[in-house]
Design a protein around this motif. Structure first.
Motif, PDB file in Angstrom:
ATOM      1  N   PRO A 275       1.145  -1.076   0.043  1.00  0.00           N
ATOM      2  CA  PRO A 275       0.551   0.224  -0.041  1.00  0.00           C
ATOM      3  C   PRO A 275       0.883   1.247  -0.096  1.00  0.00           C
ATOM      4  O   PRO A 275       2.175   1.212   0.514  1.00  0.00           O
ATOM      5  N   ASN A 277       0.372   4.026   1.579  1.00  0.00           N
ATOM      6  CA  ASN A 277       0.202   4.754   2.705  1.00  0.00           C
ATOM      7  C   ASN A 277       1.823   3.441   3.950  1.00  0.00           C
ATOM      8  O   ASN A 277       2.275   3.987   4.978  1.00  0.00           O
ATOM      9  N   THR A 300      -2.874   1.482   7.011  1.00  0.00           N
ATOM     10  CA  THR A 300      -3.503   1.154   6.250  1.00  0.00           C
ATOM     11  C   THR A 300      -4.877  -0.126   6.195  1.00  0.00           C
ATOM     12  O   THR A 300      -4.754  -1.361   7.343  1.00  0.00           O
ATOM     13  N   THR A 329       3.334  -0.169  -5.806  1.00  0.00           N
ATOM     14  CA  THR A 329       2.027   0.073  -4.899  1.00  0.00           C
ATOM     15  C   THR A 329       0.802   1.040  -5.191  1.00  0.00           C
ATOM     16  O   THR A 329       0.623   1.548  -7.020  1.00  0.00           O
ATOM     17  N   THR A 331      -3.240   2.203  -4.075  1.00  0.00           N
ATOM     18  CA  THR A 331      -3.588   3.564  -2.417  1.00  0.00           C
ATOM     19  C   THR A 331      -5.060   2.762  -1.806  1.00  0.00           C
ATOM     20  O   THR A 331      -5.333   0.869  -2.426  1.00  0.00           O
ATOM     21  N   GLU A 332      -5.218   3.681  -0.539  1.00  0.00           N
ATOM     22  CA  GLU A 332      -6.158   2.803   0.011  1.00  0.00           C
ATOM     23  C   GLU A 332      -7.651   2.719  -0.314  1.00  0.00           C
ATOM     24  O   GLU A 332      -8.441   1.781  -0.615  1.00  0.00           O
ATOM     25  N   ILE A 335      -7.412  -0.485  -2.735  1.00  0.00           N
ATOM     26  CA  ILE A 335      -7.742  -1.542  -2.101  1.00  0.00           C
ATOM     27  C   ILE A 335      -9.058  -2.403  -2.155  1.00  0.00           C
ATOM     28  O   ILE A 335      -9.638  -2.922  -2.213  1.00  0.00           O
ATOM     29  N   GLU A 353      -5.460  -6.781   1.436  1.00  0.00           N
ATOM     30  CA  GLU A 353      -4.359  -7.796   0.755  1.00  0.00           C
ATOM     31  C   GLU A 353      -4.332  -8.167  -0.863  1.00  0.00           C
ATOM     32  O   GLU A 353      -3.748  -8.156  -1.264  1.00  0.00           O
ATOM     33  N   ALA A 356      -5.277  -5.757  -2.973  1.00  0.00           N
ATOM     34  CA  ALA A 356      -4.248  -5.066  -3.327  1.00  0.00           C
ATOM     35  C   ALA A 356      -2.992  -5.481  -4.817  1.00  0.00           C
ATOM     36  O   ALA A 356      -2.802  -5.040  -5.413  1.00  0.00           O
TER      37      ALA A 356
END
Ligand SMILES: Cc1ncc(COP(=O)(O)O)c(C=O)c1O
Ligand SMILES: [Zn+2]
Length: 394
Positions: A275, A277, A300, A329, A331-332, A335, A353, A356
């Motif tokens: 993530p 984050n 996250t 990577t 972003t929230e 996800i 996860e 992601a």
């Protein structure tokens, strides 16, 4: 357990991942005393162990017994972990134009995550070595798994988890009889707390890659990917990486299977997804010498990926380099969106996860890492059900 008579484990020694010094497997040991780095379990790969011998064995990870570190089968503590399905995400691949998109769905494991693999093997080996008490700093899933396996193995355990983790993760630890301690902060703060509590070393600390055997359980994902796909590996494996155990473990399995003659090169590109984050792997690749000084992690929704300073960073970097892989990577928002998208198209409630990993694909396609004809395999490392509390907050 199958009816067959099993041969013995081919385990030989523990080896320092930095300087190759070896240590006996009979020793209770955390990290390499020589370099303070992860220890890797080695096997006698000169002995013949053919993949045909797997036929008819039990449908859990203990089918790979020769390549696992437990010596006596009586010491196995199993709740049926492993041999999770590989599902074809046909609707999503048609919609987005991927030629073949598979998901190894680890939510089918006991306690709902792939952590059951590593913990089953680590608890079994700990029992074999005479250990009675275990402590773990965790982002959530490993704590629940440890609590369950310790119940089964009659062992005492302490689980230390960030206070902001959804209640289900905490409740399940207590349900299985573990002692739960919560800490304000992330898993690195839990690790500090674990060291404070365990000053007298009464408990065996099984923090990620700080003992050799969880990795062995996790590597069975690699064996299963090969066996379930009839020994034809995907072109790209997309893995949501926190401490990196799964990524390192799958690559270790491929290396062992190459030596056993079970698979052939080329091996898949290994992609680590993190993530935005909390993306230490990206930071470490960008600025290898100074990243730790400047790194500011944030929580996250993908709790398992909130691992600010992975102990196995050198091994993670090695896998990415050797496999021609990379780190992506997300972003929230990506996800969370991905969880709904997969649920509503494929009927699978993936963990943040797992989502992601899915959301990394457009980036990989755009960069040309994924080619049009590539076979892609995503890891959904846990069930989404336990994260419901967080999803409702958004
Ligand atoms: C659901 C989930 N996915 C991925 C990870 C990352 O694990 P690894 O150590 O294999 O990188 C974790 C770790 O807590 C997790 O719980
Ligand atoms: Zn060493």
């Amino acid at each position: 357990m199958g009816k067959q008579q099993y041969p013995y484990s081919l385990v030989t020694v523990l080896r320092c991942s930095n300087c190759n010094r070896s240590y006996p497997v009979s020793e209770v040991i955390n990290v390499s005393p020589c370099c303070n780095q992860p220890l890797l379990v080695e096997y006698d790969l000169q002995k013949t162990f053919s993949k045909e011998e797997l036929a008819g064995r039990e449908n859990d990870l203990w089918r790979y017994f020769e390549m696992l570190p437990v010596k006596e089968r009586v010491n196995i503590f199993s709740l049926g972990e492993g041999f999770t399905p590989i599902l074809s995400l046909k609707k999503l691949s048609n919609k987005y134009g991927y030629s073949s998109l598979l998901m190894k769905d680890e939510s089918h494991n006991p306690t709902g995550s792939f952590k059951a693999r590593g913990i089953s093997v680590a608890v079994s080996k700990a029992k074999e070595l005479g250990i009675k008490k275990i402590i773990i700093p965790t982002a959530g899933n490993a704590g629940g798994a440890l609590a369950a396996y310790c119940a089964k193995a009659d062992m005492e355990c302490i689980v230390i988890m960030p206070a902001h983790t959804p209640d289900v993760f905490k409740n399940e630890c207590e349900m299985y009889g573990a002692k739960l301690i919560t800490v304000k902060g992330l898993i690195n703060d839990c690790a500090k707390k674990a060291n404070e509590i365990n000053e007298k070393n009464e408990y065996f600390n099984i923090s990620t890659l700080k003992e050799p055997y969880r990795l062995e359980g996790k590597k069975t994902m690699g064996y299963e990917i090969a066996e379930q796909l009839n020994w034809h590996l995907p072109d790209v494996i997309v893995y949501p990486a926190g401490g990196g155990t799964g990524l390192i473990g799958i690559w270790k399995a491929f290396d062992e299977m190459l030596k056993l003659g079970w698979i052939k090169k080329p091996l898949p590109k290994m992609i680590a997804v993190q993530p935005e984050n909390c993306a230490p792997i990206k930071a470490a690749l960008k600025d290898p010498d100074n990243w730790e000084k400047n790194f500011v992690p944030a929580p996250t929704i993908a709790h398992g990926l909130a691992v600010p300073f992975p102990f196995g960073m050198n091994l993670i970097k090695k896998v990415l380099a050797e496999s021609n892989g990379e780190v992506i990577t997300v972003t929230e928002k990506e996800i969370t969106d991905g969880i709904y998208e997969i649920a509503r198209t494929e009927g699978i409630f993936v963990s943040p996860e797992g989502s992601a990993a899915w959301k990394a694909l457009p980036y990989l396609k755009q960069k040309g890492t994924i080619k049009d004809r590539d076979n892609i395999l995503l890891l959904n490392t846990a069930s989404g059900y336990k994260y419901m509390e967080d999803l409702h907050k958004r």
